[in-house]
Design an enzyme around this catalytic site. Structure first.
Site, PDB file in Angstrom:
ATOM      1  CB  THR A  95      -0.923   0.054   1.241  1.00  0.00           C
ATOM      2  OG1 THR A  95      -0.131  -0.105   2.411  1.00  0.00           O
ATOM      3  CG2 THR A  95      -1.993  -1.027   1.183  1.00  0.00           C
TER       4      THR A  95
ATOM      5  CG  ASP B  16      -1.131  -3.795  15.546  1.00  0.00           C
ATOM      6  OD1 ASP B  16      -0.056  -3.828  14.918  1.00  0.00           O
ATOM      7  OD2 ASP B  16      -2.213  -3.459  15.010  1.00  0.00           O
TER       8      ASP B  16
END
Lengths: 573, 202
Positions: free
Chosen positions: A197, A344
């Site tokens: 991306t 995360d």
């Protein structure tokens, strides 16, 4: 795999097309393109290395995703400034075919603008009028594996080509003038969880790119490809075969991370180094130091995100700043912000190269990065060592509470702090500008074996219904670590910032407001309602002596902000 | 005029190079034959015979391929499907996936759930962030499933199976379903089943 396209191949393809033209699907394509009015080629000048190197002082063009190799996102023009920004108005609005999450950084070469959309379309536009020169749709392979929206963050430019990377993990070179395919290289296998991306970066005949996949148990990498041929020049595995590190019990800010080192050591003895499936994607651009001939980038989270039980050790170089030699891709130094992350909280906002004051007040070359932790980290460029950590921009609650099977609440949430959103700096004011999320989450842990390219979160992170969420625009003095000013926004912020020599700071919000702030005080000087989430970084340029600021308004998939399909360029009357 | 013609031709050549018209390894006839078998349960017109059998017409190609691959490897267990895929190979899966992805998703017109059930579903969806992967309006993409308009009973069963681990081919989805209260699964299934399919996102 590299596919070269020659005129010979074109002729053959054309013959093949005529032979197969009875097929209904292709017939449709032909009809479509026959009736489409032929457009003039995009008059983009050749991009030289010198232009790319000097981009920081070029107020006419915007040649890098983050403005220049140092990634300051500082635009040197001051025609639009604090005294007249209230008169800023749209020069044009271009509506793209794809109405989905929009994270593109517009790139301006001469008078041509390149923007990309979700699902990997590329447009070349007239930067003065907003008219379309060409529109390239990547033919997506059937297998794509990505977690957080079909995003594309833009192109890199070099020579007569534009480069971008795709959800099915391909690196693509297009002719800058016509938008026709020059070459296409498969970077990695999407069936194993790889996708792209980020915008590539272009330097010294190389195209630099990392990978997504930290949610799929990939082994991350950072790479250089030959700009002319698409052949691999070098590869750096972001996870070394010895990923264990020093069994650090604290993060960079000195907070205890509650690691069970004895259990981890026992696991290591049993299952060995977990490097093959440890994640460590790189999904934002590197900063380039041409003098030192080095690149600096940040590495994402370990896999699986929330379950550390099967990945003993510090999990190098996840959640780290890494420097490599530009020519060879060889390791130079690293600094890990969060060893053995189970939240995360990967490192993702692009690092910035500027001079900073060290602990003794001496000016030294620095690297500035904003973490999902909500801190701005200031590191030394020579050995990657830490100089200082800023005041925290977002409240920390239950900081470093371990995820539990039932779920434990912590702030920041898994989006940060600061997400991928690039910062911008104003070096006259010694300020770096970051956009924040205040989004508490519950972190749950579950254990499962490596699922061969499938989603591997090791648990779940959930936004807590009913709890307040909001954002900030924060100005932080990187020489003192103090927050100079902060403006609260009604929703969490994701997108990015542009600072200008006109002492302005531009950034957008999920509710469609695109605003200009006074760089020194944070006062809102101008606002425009874009009709969809402004979750993309702005760019700026000048044509015929007239300055423009441009931004995408298309919302965001990951935090479900209102979608749109607009590229909006603003100028003064 | 001339130059307009030329650039149109180049544009066409570009399309062909980007979308090669080379037939796949499996012949059209055998895909048709294989697809015949599927119709017995997944429906002649795309409407499955049983409410517990999923719609596969118009489902995303990458997702269909991965499921067939997983039934074959045993990563996903189903007595009915494992018998079906036993004699098929990777090339067949690719061809079947392309075939069914190209067909039109049938509109079943399943009713919207009552207000409080819809509210419960939307709260879970917002909290877990289901649309960050299943995308706007649950259309999915690539290897992520389309959920909008899928059979309600099937959705309920498969989410329950993710949760209790009997569907084990995606631990990430299992983890997410474990973070959902069991009582929210039915509202979720009904809500997703009632959504419309918006025929491709581009």
């Amino acid at each position: 795999m590299v596919r070269m396209k020659s005129s010979h191949a074109r002729a053959a393809a054309l013959t093949a097309l005529l032979a197969f033209s009875a097929l209904p699907a292709s017939a449709q394509e032909i009809e479509h393109h026959k009736t489409e009015k032929a457009k003039p080629a995009a008059p983009a000048p050749t991009v030289t290395q010198e232009m790319l190197t000097n981009a920081g002082s070029d107020a006419k063009q915007f040649l890098h995703t983050n403005a220049n190799y140092e990634q300051t996102r500082f635009y040197p023009g001051k025609q639009i400034n604090a005294s007249n920004v209230s008169k800023l108005r749209p020069a044009w609005i271009f509506q793209m075919d794809v109405r989905e999450s929009l994270e593109t950084s517009p790139i301006i070469v001469g008078e041509v603008m390149y923007v990309t959309t979700s699902f990997d379309h590329v447009y070349a536009l007239n930067a003065k009028t907003g008219e379309e020169y060409w529109h390239y749709k990547h033919k997506m392979g059937p297998i794509t594996t990505y977690c957080c929206g079909p995003n594309n963050r833009g192109v890199a430019v070099l020579g007569d080509k534009v480069y971008f990377a795709t959800l099915d993990a391909k690196l693509v070179a297009l002719d800058a003038k016509t938008g026709s395919l020059v070459w296409e290289t498969e970077i990695a296998d999407p069936e194993l969880g790889y996708s792209e991306t980020m915008a590539p970066s272009a330097v010294n005949g190389k195209i630099l790119i990392g990978t997504n996949g930290g949610e799929y148990g990939i082994r991350g990498f950072f790479r250089a490809y030959d700009a002319n041929t698409g052949k691999l020049v070098w590869n750096f595995d972001t996870v070394p075969e010895d990923s264990v590190g020093v069994w650090a019990t604290k993060d960079a800010s000195g907070h205890d991370m509650h690691r069970d080192i004895a259990a981890e050591k026992a696991q290591l003895a049993k299952t060995g180094d977990p490097y093959k499936t440890l994640g460590g994607g790189v999904w934002q651009n590197p900063a380039v130091d041409l003098k030192l001939n080095r690149i600096y980038f940040v590495v994402g989270n370990p896999s699986p995100d929330l379950d550390g039980s099967k990945r003993p050790g510090d999990n190098l170089y996840t959640d780290s700043l890494v420097a490599l030699d530009l020519d060879t891709g060889k390791y130079v130094c690293h600094f890990q912000y969060i060893p053995h992350d189970v939240w995360d909280l990967d490192s993702v906002s692009p690092p910035i190269l500027i001079d900073v004051k060290d602990k003794d007040g001496k000016t030294v070359p620095g690297v500035v990065h904003a973490g999902k932790t909500g801190y701005v980290y200031v590191n030394k460029r020579d050995d990657c060592g830490i100089i200082r950590i800023s005041d925290v921009m977002v409240a920390q609650e239950n900081f470093w509470t371990l995820p539990t099977p039932k779920g434990a609440r912590m702030l920041p949430g898994a989006n940060g702090g600061v997400e991928w959103s690039p910062m911008a700096v104003n070096q006259r004011l010694n300020l770096t500008y970051a956009v924040n999320l205040h989004q508490p989450m519950t972190y749950q842990v579950q254990t499962s074996p490596y699922p061969e390219g499938k989603l591997w979160l090791g648990g779940a992170f959930k936004v807590i219904p009913g709890e307040e969420q909001f954002g900030n625009v924060s100005a932080v003095n990187y020489n003192t670590g103090k927050i100079k000013w902060q403006v609260q926004t009604p929703q969490p912020m994701m997108g990015g910032v542009l600072a200008t020599a006109g002492d302005l700071v531009f950034t957008g919000e999920a509710n469609g407001w695109f605003r200009a702030y006074d760089a020194e005080s944070g006062k809102i000087l101008w606002s425009f309602q874009s009709g969809a989430g402004v979750n993309a970084p702005p760019s700026a340029y000048a044509i015929d002596g007239k300055e423009y600021v441009v931004v995408g308004a298309g919302g965001n998939t990951q935090i479900d902000f209102k979608r749109g399909n607009n590229i909006i360029a603003f100028t003064l009357d | 005029m001339m130059s307009a013609m030329r650039s149109a031709q180049i544009a066409i050549a570009g399309i062909v190079a980007a979308f090669p018209l080379v037939p796949t390894a499996v012949s059209a006839a055998s895909v048709e034959e294989n697809a015949q078998t599927c119709a017995g349960c997944h429906g002649e017109n795309g409407v499955p015979q049983a409410k517990t059998t999923p719609i596969i017409w118009g489902q995303n190609e990458g997702y269909l391929y991965i499921q067939l691959r997983d039934f074959k490897s045993g990563a996903r267990k189903s007595d009915q499907m494992s018998a079906v895929v036993a004699s098929l190979e990777k090339a067949d899966f690719k061809a079947l996936a392309a075939h069914f992805a190209g067909l039109k998703w049938p509109i079943l017109g399943q009713p919207s759930p009552p207000k409080d059930a819809a509210k419960a579903a939307l709260t879970v969806i917002g909290s877990v962030g289901c649309t960050s992967c299943h995308l706007d309006q649950f259309q999915g993409d690539g290897t992520t499933a389309r959920l909008a308009g899928q059979q309600s009973e099937y959705l309920f069963n498969t989410m329950t199976a993710f949760r209790d681990g009997s569907r084990a081919n995606n631990p990430g989805m299992s983890d997410l379903m474990k973070a959902v209260q069991p009582s929210d699964i039915k509202p979720l299934a009904e809500y997703l089943a009632s959504l419309q399919v918006v025929g491709g996102q581009q």
